[in-house]
Write an enzyme that holds these catalytic residues in place. Structure first.
Site, PDB file in Angstrom:
ATOM      1  N   ARG A 121       0.800  -1.234   0.000  1.00 22.54           N
ATOM      2  CA  ARG A 121       0.000   0.000   0.000  1.00 22.54           C
ATOM      3  C   ARG A 121       0.835   1.288   0.000  1.00 22.54           C
ATOM      4  NH1 ARG A 121      -3.152   1.598   3.311  1.00 22.54           N
ATOM      5  NH2 ARG A 121      -4.777   2.308   1.927  1.00 22.54           N
ATOM      6  N   CYS A 168      14.544  -4.986  -4.035  1.00 20.55           N
ATOM      7  CA  CYS A 168      15.370  -4.161  -4.905  1.00 20.55           C
ATOM      8  C   CYS A 168      14.544  -3.228  -5.765  1.00 20.55           C
ATOM      9  CB  CYS A 168      16.268  -5.048  -5.754  1.00 20.55           C
ATOM     10  SG  CYS A 168      17.378  -5.984  -4.703  1.00 20.55           S
TER      11      CYS A 168
END
Ligand SMILES: *Cc1c(COP(=O)(O)O)cnc(C)c1O
Length: 422
Positions: free
Chosen positions: A321, A351
């Site tokens: 979110r 990453c």
């Protein structure tokens, strides 16, 4: 009001508890990242809405996509709730968790496939929320092929602006959802002529995380006008589905969910009562968001330039979110240390620079090994999780009374690699 109100997560002394259970102990037993939910908090929210609607005939259809855990589906089914589903997979969840609730299912979504329509027809669900003319034709032909009658509503687009994030606003005429309300009467007339269809209701859903009640009232009023027209055209419209979307307070602001539900119930029932229709509601977030937190352990604290990064063992694959909607989540230490505050970015190990939970957030200084709780993570948390970066999904624990039980074990590499072939 306690500072954590209306959340089930509150400090007792220095320690953060979930409905009385120690989060430190749960993390020690089950590892991190870990989703923790309070059953009482979910029941309380569902009870609030049931009470607010007591004087109108209604069915609350919990939106499964907010948190699809079988244990939560089962719990709400046992409270008499129905379900709003958006896929054949969610239908299967209801079948497995609470088969007696299949007759209380409404099926929404813009891309329903033949196998999904067939499964829902066979299950005898309450209502198909049809989102386009192509789907209408297909539903008719599948109902005929299976010898069934499909109770259906059109999901109409009332062109109501609900102030929320653009990704979760759905009720404007240029969104992909539903059918423009101005065009709906004509499409309903077409539905009347098609075999296997019972035009039984009108549906709307204007978006998510909506904090004011006005847009709900306006959209149900517009639906009311359409219901009158359809009845004049000879249709037996018995259901008004007002959708979901009731928001919660993600910040520190004291907020009373009971008052919010009361205002919402007044808005939707006021407009629906005069129609003599059975009211359907599709709440998701309101029931589960604040009932859940994501526990995560700090791995490292590092300094880059002017910034301090707190790196946690949870990442955007576990809770997306903040990355997806720039959503705010309160992040609290599981054990308060009394150290001074520090302004940090709290980030995951994935990453991507977008892998963050909070930016420039002042929190009590934490170090490697400390636990923090990302609050209000019960809705659109686990259900939006992924394996990105080949990370297993977290476990989920439900605190119920003085017991805590695992409702989903942590995934293993075996779970992760099972579908792959080399
Ligand atoms: C997502 C969704 C809901 C639930 O929305 P919340 O904001 O979680 O209450 C209800 N109905 C439909 C059709 C949805 O797509």
């Amino acid at each position: 009001m306690s500072p954590s109100f209306p959340r089930p997560f509150a400090y007792e002394g220095a320690r953060l508890l979930c409905s009385g259970s120690s989060l430190e102990a749960l993390a020690a037993e089950h590892g991190t990242p870990l989703y923790v939910y309070s059953a009482d908090a979910i029941r309380e929210r569902a009870g609030m809405l049931q009470a607010g609607l007591a004087d109108v005939p209604h069915t609350i259809c919990y939106a499964v996509k907010a948190n699809s855990a079988l244990a939560i589906v089962q719990m709400l089914g046992e409270m008499g709730c129905g379900f709003d589903i958006v896929s054949g997979g969610e239908l299967e969840r209801v079948r497995r968790a609470c088969p007696e609730a299949l007759g209380r299912v409404v099926f929404s979504g813009v891309g329903k496939q033949v196998w999904e329509l067939d499964a829902a027809l066979e299950a005898g669900i309450l209502l198909f929320n049809v989102e386009g003319e192509g789907e209408l034709e297909l539903l008719s032909s599948r109902a005929v092929a299976l010898g069934k009658t499909a109770r259906m509503a059109l999901r109409v687009n009332p062109d109501v602006f609900a102030e929320t994030h653009p990704y979760i606003s759905t009720g404007l005429s240029d969104h992909k959802f539903g059918i423009a309300i101005a065009k709906a009467r004509e499409v309903y007339r077409r539905a009347m002529t098609l075999p296997g269809l019972d035009p039984a209701g009108v549906s709307v859903h204007i978006g998510s995380q909506i904090r004011s009640t006005e847009p709900f009232a306006t959209s149900v009023e517009r639906v009311g006008q359409l219901v009158a027209e359809l009845r004049a055209d000879g249709m037996d419209i018995r259901y008004v589905d007002a959708g979901g979307g009731l928001g919660v307070e993600y910040g520190q602001v004291p907020w009373d969910p009971a008052a919010s539900v009361q205002a919402y119930a007044t808005a939707v029932t006021g407009a629906a009562r005069g129609l003599g229709a059975h009211l359907l509601l599709e709440p998701g977030r309101f029931f589960v968001a604040q009932a859940g937190a994501l526990l995560t352990r700090v791995l490292y604290v590092k300094q880059n330039g002017a910034k301090t990064f707190v790196i946690t063992d949870a990442g955007m694959n576990d809770l997306i979110r903040p990355s997806l909607y720039q959503a705010h989540h309160e992040i609290w230490p599981v054990v308060r240390s009394g150290r001074s505050e520090q302004t940090v970015d709290i980030v995951g190990p994935v990453c991507e620079s977008g892998d963050f939970f909070a930016r420039d957030r002042a929190i009590e200084r934490v170090g490697p090994g400390d636990l923090v709780a990302i609050l209000d993570a019960g809705a659109y948390g686990m259900s939006l999780s992924s394996h990105y970066n080949t990370r297993v999904r977290p476990a989920e624990v439900m605190v119920d009374g003085d017991k805590a039980r695992v409702i989903r074990r942590r995934e293993t590499f075996e779970d992760l690699f099972a579908p792959e072939v080399v």
